[in-house]
Scaffold this motif. Sequence first.
Motif, PDB file in Angstrom:
ATOM      1  N   ASN A  63       8.487  -1.247 -11.497  1.00  0.00           N
ATOM      2  CA  ASN A  63       7.684  -2.155 -10.679  1.00  0.00           C
ATOM      3  C   ASN A  63       8.481  -3.385 -10.250  1.00  0.00           C
ATOM      4  OD1 ASN A  63       5.361  -0.687 -10.455  1.00  0.00           O
ATOM      5  ND2 ASN A  63       4.109  -2.035 -11.704  1.00  0.00           N
ATOM      6  N   THR A  80      -7.318   1.424  -7.374  1.00  0.00           N
ATOM      7  CA  THR A  80      -6.084   0.822  -7.875  1.00  0.00           C
ATOM      8  C   THR A  80      -5.794  -0.426  -7.072  1.00  0.00           C
ATOM      9  OG1 THR A  80      -5.212   2.952  -8.561  1.00  0.00           O
ATOM     10  CG2 THR A  80      -3.629   1.179  -8.266  1.00  0.00           C
ATOM     11  N   LYS A  82       0.833  -1.212   0.000  1.00  0.00           N
ATOM     12  CA  LYS A  82       0.000   0.000   0.000  1.00  0.00           C
ATOM     13  C   LYS A  82       0.869   1.263   0.000  1.00  0.00           C
ATOM     14  CE  LYS A  82      -3.902  -2.065   2.393  1.00  0.00           C
ATOM     15  NZ  LYS A  82      -4.609  -2.197   3.658  1.00  0.00           N
ATOM     16  N   GLY A 106       0.372  -5.425 -11.252  1.00  0.00           N
ATOM     17  CA  GLY A 106       0.869  -4.108 -11.627  1.00  0.00           C
ATOM     18  C   GLY A 106       1.335  -4.051 -13.068  1.00  0.00           C
ATOM     19  N   ASP A 107       1.774  -2.873 -13.460  1.00  0.00           N
ATOM     20  CA  ASP A 107       2.298  -2.656 -14.805  1.00  0.00           C
ATOM     21  C   ASP A 107       3.565  -3.467 -15.032  1.00  0.00           C
ATOM     22  OD1 ASP A 107       0.293  -0.866 -15.298  1.00  0.00           O
ATOM     23  OD2 ASP A 107       1.528   0.922 -15.022  1.00  0.00           O
ATOM     24  N   VAL A 145       2.486   1.905  -3.411  1.00  0.00           N
ATOM     25  CA  VAL A 145       1.536   2.510  -4.352  1.00  0.00           C
ATOM     26  C   VAL A 145       1.313   3.973  -3.998  1.00  0.00           C
ATOM     27  CG1 VAL A 145      -0.873   2.473  -5.127  1.00  0.00           C
ATOM     28  CG2 VAL A 145       0.407   0.344  -4.941  1.00  0.00           C
ATOM     29  N   ASN A 157       4.046   6.159  -5.178  1.00  0.00           N
ATOM     30  CA  ASN A 157       4.306   5.970  -6.617  1.00  0.00           C
ATOM     31  C   ASN A 157       5.579   5.176  -6.897  1.00  0.00           C
ATOM     32  OD1 ASN A 157       1.986   7.342  -7.510  1.00  0.00           O
ATOM     33  ND2 ASN A 157       3.004   9.296  -7.139  1.00  0.00           N
ATOM     34  N   SER A 189      -3.164  -3.336  -6.204  1.00  0.00           N
ATOM     35  CA  SER A 189      -1.749  -3.682  -6.282  1.00  0.00           C
ATOM     36  C   SER A 189      -1.493  -5.101  -5.813  1.00  0.00           C
ATOM     37  CB  SER A 189      -0.914  -2.718  -5.446  1.00  0.00           C
ATOM     38  OG  SER A 189      -1.304  -2.792  -4.086  1.00  0.00           O
ATOM     39  N   ARG A 244       3.256   0.684  -9.402  1.00  0.00           N
ATOM     40  CA  ARG A 244       2.049   1.081 -10.114  1.00  0.00           C
ATOM     41  C   ARG A 244       1.147  -0.124 -10.280  1.00  0.00           C
ATOM     42  NH1 ARG A 244       1.568   3.824 -15.722  1.00  0.00           N
ATOM     43  NH2 ARG A 244      -0.580   4.383 -15.423  1.00  0.00           N
ATOM     44  N   GLY A 245       0.026  -0.115  -9.586  1.00  0.00           N
ATOM     45  CA  GLY A 245      -0.915  -1.220  -9.642  1.00  0.00           C
ATOM     46  C   GLY A 245      -1.816  -1.118 -10.862  1.00  0.00           C
ATOM     47  N   PHE A 246      -2.859  -1.922 -10.860  1.00  0.00           N
ATOM     48  CA  PHE A 246      -3.823  -1.972 -11.952  1.00  0.00           C
ATOM     49  C   PHE A 246      -5.042  -1.168 -11.550  1.00  0.00           C
ATOM     50  CE2 PHE A 246      -7.516  -4.022 -13.936  1.00  0.00           C
ATOM     51  CZ  PHE A 246      -7.171  -3.868 -15.263  1.00  0.00           C
ATOM     52  N   GLN A 247      -5.426  -0.206 -12.398  1.00  0.00           N
ATOM     53  CA  GLN A 247      -6.576   0.628 -12.088  1.00  0.00           C
ATOM     54  C   GLN A 247      -7.850  -0.005 -12.636  1.00  0.00           C
ATOM     55  OE1 GLN A 247      -5.903   4.688 -12.676  1.00  0.00           O
ATOM     56  NE2 GLN A 247      -7.717   5.279 -11.576  1.00  0.00           N
TER      57      GLN A 247
END
Length: 147
Positions: free
Chosen positions: A81, A61, A42, A75-76, A45, A48, A63, A51-54
Amino acid sequence: MSVLINGSPSEEINIQRGLKQGDPLAPFLFLLVDEGLGGLMKKAVEFNRFRGFQVGNGGVTMSHLHYADDTLCIGDASVMNLWSLKAILRGFEMTSGLKINFWKSNLMGINVSADFMRLASTFVNCRVGQIPFKYLGLPVSANPRRM
């Protein structure tokens, strides 16, 4: 070691021995320690670093998904990441005393090149997994029309 009680640390407790196999207190203590991994994700994220998935437009978001000792990090596909994830997992190992078995872990990508997946699995020191896979006994897969 000390415990936070209503936000205030207790007096220090001298830890000398671990728990025996099958001790009924072990799962509860594991969950207390394991909650730290969720907190690390947490914070990463929030700052920054990961970067998790929105989900949705301007939605939540994601993560990680966490249940007992099963964790799914989402995540990306980026070098940043990978660095963050490796640092989080290694830091968790060092602070908790628990050992993550990276060879039992899998790295999976959707719309990610095979070259990046090989590089990433070597960097994190885990296997490249395949989609679909099972998480907590449930099948997880991507929409084949969008892959």
